[in-house]
Motif scaffolding. Structure first.
Motif, PDB file in Angstrom:
ATOM      1  N   SER A  48      69.985 -62.958   1.051  1.00  0.00           N
ATOM      2  CA  SER A  48      69.118 -63.577   2.051  1.00  0.00           C
ATOM      3  C   SER A  48      68.438 -62.502   2.905  1.00  0.00           C
ATOM      4  O   SER A  48      68.915 -61.374   3.006  1.00  0.00           O
ATOM      5  CB  SER A  48      69.921 -64.531   2.926  1.00  0.00           C
ATOM      6  OG  SER A  48      70.948 -63.825   3.579  1.00  0.00           O
ATOM      7  N   CYS A  49      67.350 -62.881   3.520  1.00  0.00           N
ATOM      8  CA  CYS A  49      66.597 -61.938   4.349  1.00  0.00           C
ATOM      9  C   CYS A  49      67.379 -61.596   5.607  1.00  0.00           C
ATOM     10  O   CYS A  49      68.080 -62.445   6.165  1.00  0.00           O
ATOM     11  CB  CYS A  49      65.251 -62.540   4.730  1.00  0.00           C
ATOM     12  SG  CYS A  49      64.141 -62.762   3.341  1.00  0.00           S
ATOM     13  N   PRO A  50      67.271 -60.350   6.093  1.00  0.00           N
ATOM     14  CA  PRO A  50      67.963 -59.960   7.325  1.00  0.00           C
ATOM     15  C   PRO A  50      67.430 -60.722   8.543  1.00  0.00           C
ATOM     16  O   PRO A  50      66.396 -61.387   8.479  1.00  0.00           O
ATOM     17  CB  PRO A  50      67.635 -58.467   7.457  1.00  0.00           C
ATOM     18  CG  PRO A  50      67.171 -58.035   6.119  1.00  0.00           C
ATOM     19  CD  PRO A  50      66.590 -59.232   5.464  1.00  0.00           C
ATOM     20  N   LYS A  54      61.390 -62.920   7.661  1.00  0.00           N
ATOM     21  CA  LYS A  54      61.234 -64.226   7.028  1.00  0.00           C
ATOM     22  C   LYS A  54      60.800 -64.051   5.577  1.00  0.00           C
ATOM     23  O   LYS A  54      60.292 -63.012   5.183  1.00  0.00           O
ATOM     24  CB  LYS A  54      60.219 -65.084   7.785  1.00  0.00           C
ATOM     25  CG  LYS A  54      58.825 -64.516   7.806  1.00  0.00           C
ATOM     26  CD  LYS A  54      57.886 -65.435   8.560  1.00  0.00           C
ATOM     27  CE  LYS A  54      56.485 -64.846   8.547  1.00  0.00           C
ATOM     28  NZ  LYS A  54      55.519 -65.735   9.143  1.00  0.00           N
ATOM     29  N   VAL A  55      61.033 -65.083   4.807  1.00  0.00           N
ATOM     30  CA  VAL A  55      60.660 -65.081   3.392  1.00  0.00           C
ATOM     31  C   VAL A  55      59.152 -65.328   3.295  1.00  0.00           C
ATOM     32  O   VAL A  55      58.634 -66.303   3.827  1.00  0.00           O
ATOM     33  CB  VAL A  55      61.427 -66.175   2.618  1.00  0.00           C
ATOM     34  CG1 VAL A  55      60.982 -66.198   1.172  1.00  0.00           C
ATOM     35  CG2 VAL A  55      62.916 -65.962   2.727  1.00  0.00           C
ATOM     36  N   ILE A  56      58.444 -64.408   2.622  1.00  0.00           N
ATOM     37  CA  ILE A  56      56.998 -64.575   2.449  1.00  0.00           C
ATOM     38  C   ILE A  56      56.616 -64.782   0.992  1.00  0.00           C
ATOM     39  O   ILE A  56      55.453 -64.935   0.678  1.00  0.00           O
ATOM     40  CB  ILE A  56      56.219 -63.378   3.038  1.00  0.00           C
ATOM     41  CG1 ILE A  56      56.616 -62.074   2.360  1.00  0.00           C
ATOM     42  CG2 ILE A  56      56.410 -63.299   4.532  1.00  0.00           C
ATOM     43  CD1 ILE A  56      55.724 -60.908   2.706  1.00  0.00           C
ATOM     44  N   GLY A  57      57.600 -64.770   0.104  1.00  0.00           N
ATOM     45  CA  GLY A  57      57.310 -64.970  -1.314  1.00  0.00           C
ATOM     46  C   GLY A  57      58.541 -64.698  -2.158  1.00  0.00           C
ATOM     47  O   GLY A  57      59.659 -64.649  -1.655  1.00  0.00           O
ATOM     48  N   SER A  61      59.957 -62.634 -10.767  1.00  0.00           N
ATOM     49  CA  SER A  61      59.793 -63.966 -11.344  1.00  0.00           C
ATOM     50  C   SER A  61      60.683 -65.014 -10.672  1.00  0.00           C
ATOM     51  O   SER A  61      61.271 -65.862 -11.330  1.00  0.00           O
ATOM     52  CB  SER A  61      60.080 -63.922 -12.849  1.00  0.00           C
ATOM     53  OG  SER A  61      59.194 -63.046 -13.480  1.00  0.00           O
ATOM     54  N   GLY A  62      60.801 -64.943  -9.361  1.00  0.00           N
ATOM     55  CA  GLY A  62      61.558 -65.933  -8.605  1.00  0.00           C
ATOM     56  C   GLY A  62      63.032 -65.652  -8.469  1.00  0.00           C
ATOM     57  O   GLY A  62      63.766 -66.438  -7.878  1.00  0.00           O
ATOM     58  N   LYS A  63      63.532 -64.535  -8.986  1.00  0.00           N
ATOM     59  CA  LYS A  63      64.958 -64.233  -8.918  1.00  0.00           C
ATOM     60  C   LYS A  63      65.352 -63.606  -7.580  1.00  0.00           C
ATOM     61  O   LYS A  63      66.508 -63.614  -7.210  1.00  0.00           O
ATOM     62  CB  LYS A  63      65.353 -63.290 -10.055  1.00  0.00           C
ATOM     63  CG  LYS A  63      65.164 -63.905 -11.422  1.00  0.00           C
ATOM     64  CD  LYS A  63      65.485 -62.930 -12.504  1.00  0.00           C
ATOM     65  CE  LYS A  63      65.205 -63.545 -13.855  1.00  0.00           C
ATOM     66  NZ  LYS A  63      65.317 -62.572 -14.939  1.00  0.00           N
ATOM     67  N   ALA A  64      64.391 -63.047  -6.846  1.00  0.00           N
ATOM     68  CA  ALA A  64      64.661 -62.407  -5.552  1.00  0.00           C
ATOM     69  C   ALA A  64      63.657 -62.936  -4.539  1.00  0.00           C
ATOM     70  O   ALA A  64      62.685 -63.595  -4.881  1.00  0.00           O
ATOM     71  CB  ALA A  64      64.577 -60.896  -5.684  1.00  0.00           C
ATOM     72  N   LYS A  65      63.910 -62.599  -3.262  1.00  0.00           N
ATOM     73  CA  LYS A  65      63.038 -63.032  -2.183  1.00  0.00           C
ATOM     74  C   LYS A  65      62.261 -61.843  -1.638  1.00  0.00           C
ATOM     75  O   LYS A  65      62.779 -60.733  -1.561  1.00  0.00           O
ATOM     76  CB  LYS A  65      63.867 -63.648  -1.052  1.00  0.00           C
ATOM     77  CG  LYS A  65      64.616 -64.861  -1.469  1.00  0.00           C
ATOM     78  CD  LYS A  65      65.549 -65.308  -0.371  1.00  0.00           C
ATOM     79  CE  LYS A  65      66.398 -66.448  -0.899  1.00  0.00           C
ATOM     80  NZ  LYS A  65      67.632 -66.601  -0.167  1.00  0.00           N
ATOM     81  N   CYS A  66      61.032 -62.107  -1.229  1.00  0.00           N
ATOM     82  CA  CYS A  66      60.216 -61.089  -0.584  1.00  0.00           C
ATOM     83  C   CYS A  66      60.317 -61.331   0.920  1.00  0.00           C
ATOM     84  O   CYS A  66      59.910 -62.364   1.424  1.00  0.00           O
ATOM     85  CB  CYS A  66      58.763 -61.197  -1.049  1.00  0.00           C
ATOM     86  SG  CYS A  66      57.695 -59.977  -0.272  1.00  0.00           S
ATOM     87  N   CYS A  67      60.895 -60.374   1.631  1.00  0.00           N
ATOM     88  CA  CYS A  67      61.129 -60.513   3.071  1.00  0.00           C
ATOM     89  C   CYS A  67      60.211 -59.559   3.840  1.00  0.00           C
ATOM     90  O   CYS A  67      60.005 -58.421   3.445  1.00  0.00           O
ATOM     91  CB  CYS A  67      62.571 -60.184   3.407  1.00  0.00           C
ATOM     92  SG  CYS A  67      63.773 -61.177   2.521  1.00  0.00           S
ATOM     93  N   LYS A  68      59.711 -60.062   4.968  1.00  0.00           N
ATOM     94  CA  LYS A  68      58.865 -59.230   5.830  1.00  0.00           C
ATOM     95  C   LYS A  68      59.153 -59.554   7.272  1.00  0.00           C
ATOM     96  O   LYS A  68      59.300 -60.671   7.661  1.00  0.00           O
ATOM     97  CB  LYS A  68      57.403 -59.458   5.529  1.00  0.00           C
ATOM     98  CG  LYS A  68      56.482 -58.584   6.346  1.00  0.00           C
ATOM     99  CD  LYS A  68      55.050 -58.787   5.910  1.00  0.00           C
ATOM    100  CE  LYS A  68      54.150 -57.923   6.761  1.00  0.00           C
ATOM    101  NZ  LYS A  68      52.773 -58.133   6.455  1.00  0.00           N
TER     102      LYS A  68
END
Length: 68
Positions: A48-50, A54-57, A61-68
């Motif tokens: 999960s994002c720290p 927040k999750v931006i994408g 291929s959907g296996k991980a989260k893009c956090c910013k």
């Protein structure tokens, strides 16, 4: 002079025909989602994002989260 031009035109028409493998070439300009995440200033995480991010994408291929 007409014969070489006619042969060249025929060759161009034959090469431009849609082939079964053309669908493979459509993804050449497509960037992977993890590249777009890093380009937008994010990081890819499998957990999960720290806090205060927040999750931006998604990434990979959907296996991980893009956090910013």
């Amino acid at each position: 002079m007409r014969t070489p031009c006619l042969l060249l035109l025929t060759l161009c028409l034959l090469v431009s025909q849609v082939a079964p493998g053309v669908g493979l070439l459509t993804s050449l300009g497509h960037r992977p989602d993890h590249y777009m995440c890093y380009k937008n200033g994010g990081t890819c995480l499998y957990s999960s994002c720290p806090i205060y991010t927040k999750v931006i994408g998604t990434c990979y291929s959907g296996k991980a989260k893009c956090c910013k």
